[in-house]
Design an enzyme around this catalytic site. Structure first.
Site, mmCIF file in Angstrom:
data_model
loop_
_atom_site.group_PDB
_atom_site.id
_atom_site.type_symbol
_atom_site.label_atom_id
_atom_site.label_comp_id
_atom_site.label_asym_id
_atom_site.label_seq_id
_atom_site.Cartn_x
_atom_site.Cartn_y
_atom_site.Cartn_z
ATOM 1 N N HIS A 89 41.533 34.241 40.998
ATOM 2 C CA HIS A 89 41.679 35.185 39.881
ATOM 3 C C HIS A 89 40.450 36.064 39.706
ATOM 4 O O HIS A 89 40.528 37.104 39.069
ATOM 5 C CB HIS A 89 42.122 34.475 38.585
ATOM 6 N N ASP A 225 42.981 27.827 43.137
ATOM 7 C CA ASP A 225 42.440 29.101 42.638
ATOM 8 C C ASP A 225 41.136 29.484 43.357
ATOM 9 O O ASP A 225 40.064 29.433 42.775
ATOM 10 C CB ASP A 225 42.218 28.970 41.125
ATOM 11 N N SER A 648 34.137 30.886 35.688
ATOM 12 C CA SER A 648 35.127 30.857 36.753
ATOM 13 C C SER A 648 34.460 31.152 38.073
ATOM 14 O O SER A 648 33.675 32.094 38.184
ATOM 15 C CB SER A 648 36.217 31.881 36.494
HETATM 16 N N1 ARG Z 1 42.340 30.742 31.866
HETATM 17 C C1 ARG Z 1 41.519 31.063 32.990
HETATM 18 C C2 ARG Z 1 40.256 31.827 32.521
HETATM 19 O O1 ARG Z 1 40.119 32.503 31.616
HETATM 20 C C3 ARG Z 1 42.219 31.724 34.127
HETATM 21 C C4 ARG Z 1 42.813 33.065 33.839
HETATM 22 C C5 ARG Z 1 43.554 33.680 34.996
HETATM 23 N N2 ARG Z 1 44.890 33.166 35.173
HETATM 24 C C6 ARG Z 1 45.998 33.603 34.475
HETATM 25 N N3 ARG Z 1 47.144 33.003 34.692
HETATM 26 N N4 ARG Z 1 45.973 34.587 33.609
HETATM 27 O O2 ARG Z 1 39.998 32.821 32.208
HETATM 28 N N1 ASP Z 2 39.037 30.937 33.319
HETATM 29 C C1 ASP Z 2 37.724 31.251 32.771
HETATM 30 C C2 ASP Z 2 37.034 32.337 33.590
HETATM 31 O O1 ASP Z 2 37.702 33.180 34.151
HETATM 32 C C3 ASP Z 2 36.886 30.032 32.621
HETATM 33 C C4 ASP Z 2 37.074 29.407 31.266
HETATM 34 O O2 ASP Z 2 37.282 30.141 30.287
HETATM 35 O O3 ASP Z 2 36.966 28.192 31.192
HETATM 36 O O4 ASP Z 2 35.844 32.481 33.579
#
Ligand code: ARG
Ligand code: ASP
Length: 722
Positions: A89, A225, A648
């Site tokens: 991502h 990921d 991330s």
């Molecule tokens: N929750 C994770 C982080 O903030 C991954 C976000 C990307 N994935 C998604 N399905 N939107 O940012």
């Molecule tokens: N998914 C998040 C990122 O993109 C990481 C988190 O918020 O734990 O940095």
């Protein structure tokens, strides 16, 4: 009592004795200050390496292998030839930008067979930290203790520029200064930014984004990921813009990779660039987040997502147009829901209130009581005052700047109107604007936007603080307003927008100010700028100043507490243990998942849970090679590391300094860790490095990449040497 409960109780008792107020394991620590602050705790958790292995100014150390990835994510160097690992991502837009109908790398994955096949990326950079220096004294030199915030800040800004300009560095390096502890400490970073970063490999989205939005922020998780890039440098191994003649960068350090995996209770450390946290807010602020701000933002996004989802399910074109926007709106929507639930479940407000009681007691005992005694009542007063402004601001930004696309375009046009200086500059800006909107309109559907407008503007008019409502939203019939705007506005279509913008500035602005969509948006924007923003900013500056003093007070009055600075996109270390958790009564989540779980979730043809045939075949044949753990293939795991957005892509490191995983998310119940870290439910989610290697090796047949890496067996080496 079973052993697990006994262990938990013992842990709790030890923690309470050691840290009476800050009974938490969270923390994002500054790598250059670990020695005094954290070393013994890290060792007690099982760390075997030394602090110099992590951060050393004079010799190469781990920090030399952890660059900031494009300013937002983290990445790590994993080979002597500059091979770089980050999340799928995080590399998503680069993978997407190389994709077309003929080469759909998002769907099918991409693997460069040799250096020549690696794909350059315009504007992609990675930044290494060369050196970290405390410059608090220089920055605060001559800053008088006045109540005039503006005067103070302007002196600080001057000192910062002076220090940045004079601190020694090489010509290709940069100096940056960041404020810590709300401005009670300033730290300078010498950095090195590489600009030729090429895409090396990415799994198909059905692995790299497996589970998509349904599984986002969710444990148990089964996502691969990750993506691979390579850093290129000039012939002297220095940063250089893209050139055919650049060569793979020879890093000062790269991570060895452990094939031994992890088990429950193992020490883990995450090294990366957490973006923003607010761990030291007073209870009043947290109450406001839980009771007012999160619910409002969640309701608006709920409405917008529901509408969009329905269109996406019924129309393939809309699905493609809105997939990425939907994911991005859904990401924080889901996070806020989890955050509010977690804060409520763990009684965060009450814990803060208890702390505040103790704080008041200490201020009274301290000689500084006069400085600090009024802090909390002042906070209470200010948060009361700012409440309607904060809420109005959230309604405006969520509706007009985030969810309704027509209003987002109108906001940009408002910028164009306001920026008028000369005819020539107007015309240049107009052309730039028109070009920039082409991509936007490619992914725009008027029917979707119309429905999003209707539902979210309704919420705005009914639920936002009525005393600051713009005229346009008072006693309005939203459904006929929606119909009028979407029938008549020229902003709903690229061609009609271009036509609207034909002519000189006078003509354009005249036409623009007759457009029903623009008129409506302008009313909202000007109401925001005139009636909400100034008072919000005034109060917020006072809150920030108070927060700075509150932070200083906590550092003064709790000299032995584990106080870490809030995240600010600088390099930090967090550590903990591999550990499951109990999200609710009678449920316990194990900390490791396996490929079996991917197959359990498999829904043939589904856009979130499809699985590539090749992966199913490998599963059926149990062809896991050296990456198996007792006949099973590990996929993801969780631990108690305190992470946030920006972490991330961060390396997860074992007790000896080897790479064991790749951070990419947190568990939903624990997303409140940005405000309040509770070790009972806050967990970060990582891809097990063996899954990454397995996908590269067995799934993609890219063995040449594995050959570049250094694979190690720390656990078996230790046990055979005993
Ligand atoms: N929750 C994770 C982080 O903030 C991954 C976000 C990307 N994935 C998604 N399905 N939107 O940012
Ligand atoms: N998914 C998040 C990122 O993109 C990481 C988190 O918020 O734990 O940095």
């Amino acid at each position: 009592m079973n052993q697990r409960i006994k262990n938990l109780l013992l842990k709790a008792i030890i923690l309470c004795i050691a840290f009476p107020i800050y009974a938490q394991q969270g923390g994002m620590w500054i790598p250059s200050l670990l020695k005094g602050m954290n070393e013994s705790e890290m060792q007690s958790l099982g760390m075997k390496m030394s602090i110099q292995d992590i951060y050393d100014v004079n010799n190469s150390s781990m920090k030399d292998a952890v660059p900031h990835f494009n300013g937002g994510c983290t990445s790590e160097v994993i080979s002597p030839q500059g091979l770089l690992l980050t999340n799928h991502h995080c590399g998503y837009s680069q993978i997407q930008s190389h994709s077309s109908i003929e080469h759909d790398y998002l769907t099918d994955g991409f693997w460069a067979e040799s250096l020549n096949d690696e794909l350059p990326n315009e504007n992609l950079t990675v930044t290494f930290i060369v050196r970290i220096e405390d410059v608090t004294n220089k920055v605060l030199e001559g800053v008088l203790n006045t109540d005039n915030e503006r005067e103070k800040q302007s002196k600080i800004t001057k000192n910062i520029s002076k220090t940045v300009a004079s601190f020694p560095k090489e010509s290709w390096q940069e100096n940056k200064i960041k404020a810590f502890f709300e401005g009670n400490q300033y730290i300078l970073f010498v950095t090195e930014t590489f600009k030729d970063i090429r895409l090396v490999g990415a799994p198909p989205a059905s692995i790299g984004k497996f589970g998509s939005d349904t599984d986002n922020w969710v444990w148990p998780r089964h996502t691969g990921d990750f993506s691979l890039f390579r850093i290129y440098a000039d012939k002297d191994n220095k940063p250089a813009p893209y050139s055919k003649n650049n060569v793979p960068y020879k890093p000062k350090y790269f991570f060895p990779i452990s094939l031994d995996g992890i088990s429950e209770d193992d020490f883990t450390m995450v090294f990366g660039y957490p973006g923003q946290t607010q761990e030291y807010l007073p209870s009043y602020a947290v109450e406001q987040i839980i009771n007012d701000l999160n619910p409002a933002k969640i309701a608006i996004r709920n409405a917008a997502l529901k509408v969009t989802d329905e269109f996406m399910r019924n129309d393939q074109t809309i699905k493609i147009q809105y997939a990425s926007k939907y994911a991005s709106i859904a990401n924080y929507w889901k996070k806020w829901i989890g955050e509010s639930l977690g804060l409520t479940k763990t009684n965060a407000v009450q814990t803060k209130k208890d702390f505040e009681k103790d704080f008041i007691k200490r201020t009274k005992q301290s000689s500084k009581s006069s400085d600090y005694a009024t802090l909390l009542p002042e906070f209470e007063q200010l948060y009361k005052q700012i409440a309607p402004y904060s809420l109005s601001r959230d309604y405006f930004t969520e509706v007009a700047m985030r969810n309704v696309e027509l209003l987002v375009v109108a906001y940009r046009l408002y910028g164009l109107e306001r920026s008028y200086t000369t005819e020539q500059s107007f015309s240049e800006k107009k052309e730039n604007f028109i070009n920039a909107q082409e991509r936007f309109y490619k992914n725009y559907n008027k029917n979707v936007d119309e429905k999003v407008f209707e539902t979210t503007v309704s919420l705005y008019s009914q639920k936002a603080p009525q005393q600051f409502l713009p005229e346009e939203l008072k006693n309005v019939d939203v459904s006929s307003l929606t119909e009028l705007i979407y029938n008549q506005s020229k902003l709903t279509d690229y061609e009609s927008l271009k036509k609207l913008l034909e002519g000189n500035s006078k003509e354009v602005l005249k036409k623009l100010n007759r457009d029903k969509g623009y008129i409506f948006a302008k009313g909202l924007i000007e109401n925001y700028i005139q009636n909400i923003l100034p008072e919000y900013e005034k109060l917020n500056t006072q809150i920030e100043a108070l927060q700075r003093t509150y932070m200083k007070a906590q550092l003064d009055l709790y000299p032995d507490a584990r106080i870490f600075p809030d995240a600010n996109s600088t390099l930090r270390v967090t550590y903990g243990k591999v550990d499951g958790y109990s999200p609710k009564d009678a449920v316990y989540y194990e900390p490791l998942t396996y490929l079996d779980g991917v197959i359990e979730k498999y829904v043939p043809g589904d856009y979130e849970f499809d699985v590539p045939q090749k992966l199913i075949d490998l599963y059926n044949a149990k062809d896991y090679g050296q990456y198996a753990d007792n006949d099973k293939l590990p996929v993801n795991f969780i631990a108690t590391n305190h992470t946030t957005g920006g972490n991330s892509g961060s390396p997860a490191i074992d007790a000896y300094g080897n790479l064991i995983g790749l951070n990419f998310d947190r568990v939903w119940e624990g997303t409140m860790s940005d405000i309040y870290y509770d070790p009972s439910i806050c967990r970060n989610i990582m891809v097990d490095i063996r899954y990454v290697l397995f996908i590269i090796d067995k799934f993609a047949n890219a063995k040449h990449l594995i050959d570049e890496m250094k694979l190690v067996h720390p656990k078996s080496e230790i046990s055979t040497s005993k």
